[in-house]
Design a protein around this motif. Structure first.
Motif, short mmCIF file in Angstrom:
data_model
loop_
_atom_site.label_atom_id
_atom_site.label_comp_id
_atom_site.label_asym_id
_atom_site.label_seq_id
_atom_site.Cartn_x
_atom_site.Cartn_y
_atom_site.Cartn_z
N ALA A 114 1.16 -1.07 0.37
CA ALA A 114 -0.33 0.10 0.30
C ALA A 114 0.62 1.27 -0.17
O ALA A 114 0.79 2.70 -0.85
CB ALA A 114 -0.91 -0.07 1.44
N GLU A 115 1.98 1.27 0.68
CA GLU A 115 3.01 2.32 0.99
C GLU A 115 3.59 2.69 -0.92
O GLU A 115 3.56 3.79 -0.78
CB GLU A 115 4.14 2.57 1.55
CG GLU A 115 5.24 3.51 2.32
CD GLU A 115 4.00 4.16 2.95
OE1 GLU A 115 4.24 5.44 2.64
OE2 GLU A 115 3.18 4.39 3.61
N GLN A 116 3.77 1.71 -1.06
CA GLN A 116 4.90 1.29 -2.26
C GLN A 116 3.10 2.28 -3.65
O GLN A 116 3.84 3.11 -4.16
CB GLN A 116 4.66 0.59 -3.13
CG GLN A 116 6.30 0.23 -2.70
CD GLN A 116 7.36 0.88 -2.52
OE1 GLN A 116 7.69 1.43 -3.85
NE2 GLN A 116 8.43 0.97 -1.53
N ILE A 117 2.27 1.73 -3.45
CA ILE A 117 1.05 2.09 -4.68
C ILE A 117 0.89 3.85 -4.23
O ILE A 117 0.44 4.67 -4.85
CB ILE A 117 0.54 1.39 -4.47
CG1 ILE A 117 -0.03 0.21 -5.05
CG2 ILE A 117 -1.05 1.97 -4.90
CD1 ILE A 117 -1.18 -1.24 -4.10
N ARG A 118 0.96 4.35 -2.58
CA ARG A 118 0.27 5.76 -2.96
C ARG A 118 1.72 7.12 -3.29
O ARG A 118 1.60 7.56 -3.94
CB ARG A 118 0.36 6.00 -1.32
CG ARG A 118 -0.77 5.71 -0.37
CD ARG A 118 -1.28 5.82 1.11
NE ARG A 118 -0.38 5.39 2.27
CZ ARG A 118 -0.78 4.01 2.87
NH1 ARG A 118 -1.75 4.09 2.49
NH2 ARG A 118 -0.49 3.62 3.45
N VAL A 151 -0.65 -1.45 -11.61
CA VAL A 151 -0.09 -1.86 -10.86
C VAL A 151 -1.65 -3.67 -11.09
O VAL A 151 -2.38 -3.38 -10.33
CB VAL A 151 -0.33 -1.53 -9.22
CG1 VAL A 151 -0.16 -2.06 -7.80
CG2 VAL A 151 0.22 -0.04 -9.23
N ALA A 152 -0.88 -4.65 -10.65
CA ALA A 152 -1.43 -5.78 -10.37
C ALA A 152 -0.59 -6.73 -8.63
O ALA A 152 0.51 -6.56 -8.60
CB ALA A 152 -1.18 -6.68 -11.31
N VAL A 153 -1.54 -6.78 -8.10
CA VAL A 153 -1.64 -7.85 -7.15
C VAL A 153 -1.38 -9.42 -6.99
O VAL A 153 -3.08 -9.17 -6.98
CB VAL A 153 -1.24 -7.13 -5.84
CG1 VAL A 153 -1.54 -8.48 -4.09
CG2 VAL A 153 -1.56 -5.58 -5.61
N TYR A 154 -0.94 -10.26 -7.23
CA TYR A 154 -0.15 -11.94 -6.43
C TYR A 154 -0.81 -12.55 -5.61
O TYR A 154 0.76 -12.18 -5.54
CB TYR A 154 -0.37 -12.10 -8.21
CG TYR A 154 -1.06 -12.57 -9.35
CD1 TYR A 154 -1.84 -13.09 -9.74
CD2 TYR A 154 -1.63 -10.43 -10.30
CE1 TYR A 154 -2.66 -12.85 -10.86
CE2 TYR A 154 -1.75 -10.62 -11.30
CZ TYR A 154 -2.77 -11.51 -11.72
OH TYR A 154 -3.68 -10.99 -12.61
N GLN A 183 -9.10 -6.95 2.88
CA GLN A 183 -9.19 -5.26 3.89
C GLN A 183 -8.51 -4.39 4.25
O GLN A 183 -8.52 -3.30 3.94
CB GLN A 183 -9.82 -6.04 4.99
CG GLN A 183 -11.38 -7.01 4.86
CD GLN A 183 -12.83 -5.83 4.68
OE1 GLN A 183 -12.94 -6.31 3.34
NE2 GLN A 183 -13.29 -5.24 5.11
N VAL A 184 -6.84 -5.39 4.02
CA VAL A 184 -6.62 -3.87 4.78
C VAL A 184 -6.16 -3.32 3.77
O VAL A 184 -6.19 -1.90 3.44
CB VAL A 184 -4.52 -5.22 4.95
CG1 VAL A 184 -3.79 -4.51 5.43
CG2 VAL A 184 -5.04 -5.70 6.00
N LEU A 185 -6.08 -3.79 1.98
CA LEU A 185 -5.94 -2.39 1.50
C LEU A 185 -7.14 -1.76 0.95
O LEU A 185 -6.73 -0.57 0.38
CB LEU A 185 -5.14 -4.02 0.15
CG LEU A 185 -4.43 -4.86 -0.33
CD1 LEU A 185 -4.68 -5.82 -1.67
CD2 LEU A 185 -3.53 -3.81 -0.13
N LYS A 186 -7.96 -2.07 1.63
CA LYS A 186 -9.17 -1.42 1.50
C LYS A 186 -8.83 -0.31 2.82
O LYS A 186 -8.89 1.26 2.37
CB LYS A 186 -10.59 -1.37 1.73
CG LYS A 186 -10.73 -2.90 0.36
CD LYS A 186 -11.80 -3.83 0.50
CE LYS A 186 -12.49 -4.59 -0.83
NZ LYS A 186 -13.29 -5.44 -0.41
N GLU A 187 -8.64 -0.59 4.12
CA GLU A 187 -8.39 0.64 4.69
C GLU A 187 -7.15 1.46 4.64
O GLU A 187 -7.60 2.44 4.91
CB GLU A 187 -8.11 -0.64 5.76
CG GLU A 187 -9.55 -1.05 6.06
CD GLU A 187 -8.32 -2.52 7.40
OE1 GLU A 187 -7.95 -2.04 8.24
OE2 GLU A 187 -9.55 -3.05 8.09
N GLY A 235 -6.88 2.33 1.36
CA GLY A 235 -7.09 3.05 0.80
C GLY A 235 -6.43 2.76 -0.89
O GLY A 235 -6.81 3.81 -1.82
N VAL A 236 -6.06 1.88 -1.28
CA VAL A 236 -4.81 1.54 -2.38
C VAL A 236 -6.10 0.93 -3.33
O VAL A 236 -5.66 0.89 -4.19
CB VAL A 236 -3.32 1.72 -1.85
CG1 VAL A 236 -3.41 2.26 -1.51
CG2 VAL A 236 -3.66 0.19 -0.98
#
Length: 268
Positions: free
Chosen positions: A120-124, A135-138, A149-153, A155-156
């Protein structure tokens, strides 16, 4: 804030040509066709890469680099990845902002909460720098609800183009050795009370049965092994598939809890 290393694949190819390449088993003497597992893992990664646009930068969980080298063995692994558009890679999600000119960034990660915060920090960082990245996350081997849920919290979640699974669950190390490469599984099950990894074990064993036939005999010793056995039997009952006419290549599956023998890992 730890340091991290980025590998440019063109430079890596030149470096590899000047050093001895560690041996990776050819699997030619395996009692069953383990090459099928290796090729399946490689093809699934190629499919993921080919679906992403432009040049790709791959960010791997630090525990995945070794297994990946076993499914795409050297000395041709860098050249093969370049054929599928990989322009660079890093082993471990960095703590420093990632700088790359590649159009796409692929995160291949374990479903761990601390890793989700790092992703999430990298996406921000990409968003703050106005870098338009695909961006893709596998997840390896399976995605989990709590990680999403963490990624939603954070905000990314909406900024991730693709979330999927890379089922790198059984890695052939040698003619008679397969590993799931889940070093935290024992701790998670015994100390944390988190049995998620047992589901991953069952899914991996189901894959073995798909490739090599249904296990005629299954034996289990230990509490966790019994749970895995029960899950497998439940799946077998629920599927109600007709008996296969193809003779199974594996006669007996023996499941052993690690806690049945805690000494052996300390002396090998």
């Amino acid at each position: 804030r730890g340091a991290f290393g980025i590998v440019d694949l063109a430079m890596a190819d030149r470096a590899a040509a000047n050093r001895a390449v560690p041996l990776v088993s050819t699997l030619q003497n395996a009692p069953i066709n383990l090459l099928a597992l290796r090729e399946d893992g490689a093809q699934q990664l190629f499919d993921i890469l080919d679906r992403m646009p432009g040049k790709k930068f791959v960010v791997m969980d630090k525990t995945i680099g070794g297994p990946l080298r076993l499914i795409i063995p050297p000395p041709d692994n860098n050249a093969v990845l370049k054929e599928h558009g990989v322009g660079g890679l890093v082993n471990g999600v960095p703590t420093e902002p990632l700088e790359t000119a590649c159009e796409s960034v692929l995160f291949i990660v374990r479903p761990h909460l601390d890793t989700m915060h790092a992703v999430a920090e990298q996406i921000r960082h990409f968003l703050a720098a106005r870098q338009d990245k695909h961006v893709a996350v596998y997840f390896v081997p399976r995605r989990t609800f709590i990680c999403e849920q963490v990624l939603k919290e954070e905000g990314v979640f909406a900024d991730i183009a693709t979330i999927g699974e890379f089922p790198l669950d059984l890695v052939p190390y040698d003619d008679d050795v397969l590993s799931m490469e889940m070093p935290q599984a024992f701790r998670e099950c015994l100390l944390d009370g988190d049995s998620t990894s047992l589901n991953f074990v069952v899914q991996a064993l189901q894959k073995l049965q798909t490739l090599f036939g249904t296990f005629p005999h299954i034996k289990a010793k230990g509490t966790l092994s019994k749970i895995v056995l029960d899950m497998m039997m439940r799946i077998r009952r629920e599927e109600e598939a007709p008996a296969s006419t193809t003779p199974p290549e594996i006669d007996t599956l023996i499941l052993l809890d690690r806690e049945v023998d805690l000494v052996t890992p300390m002396v090998t």
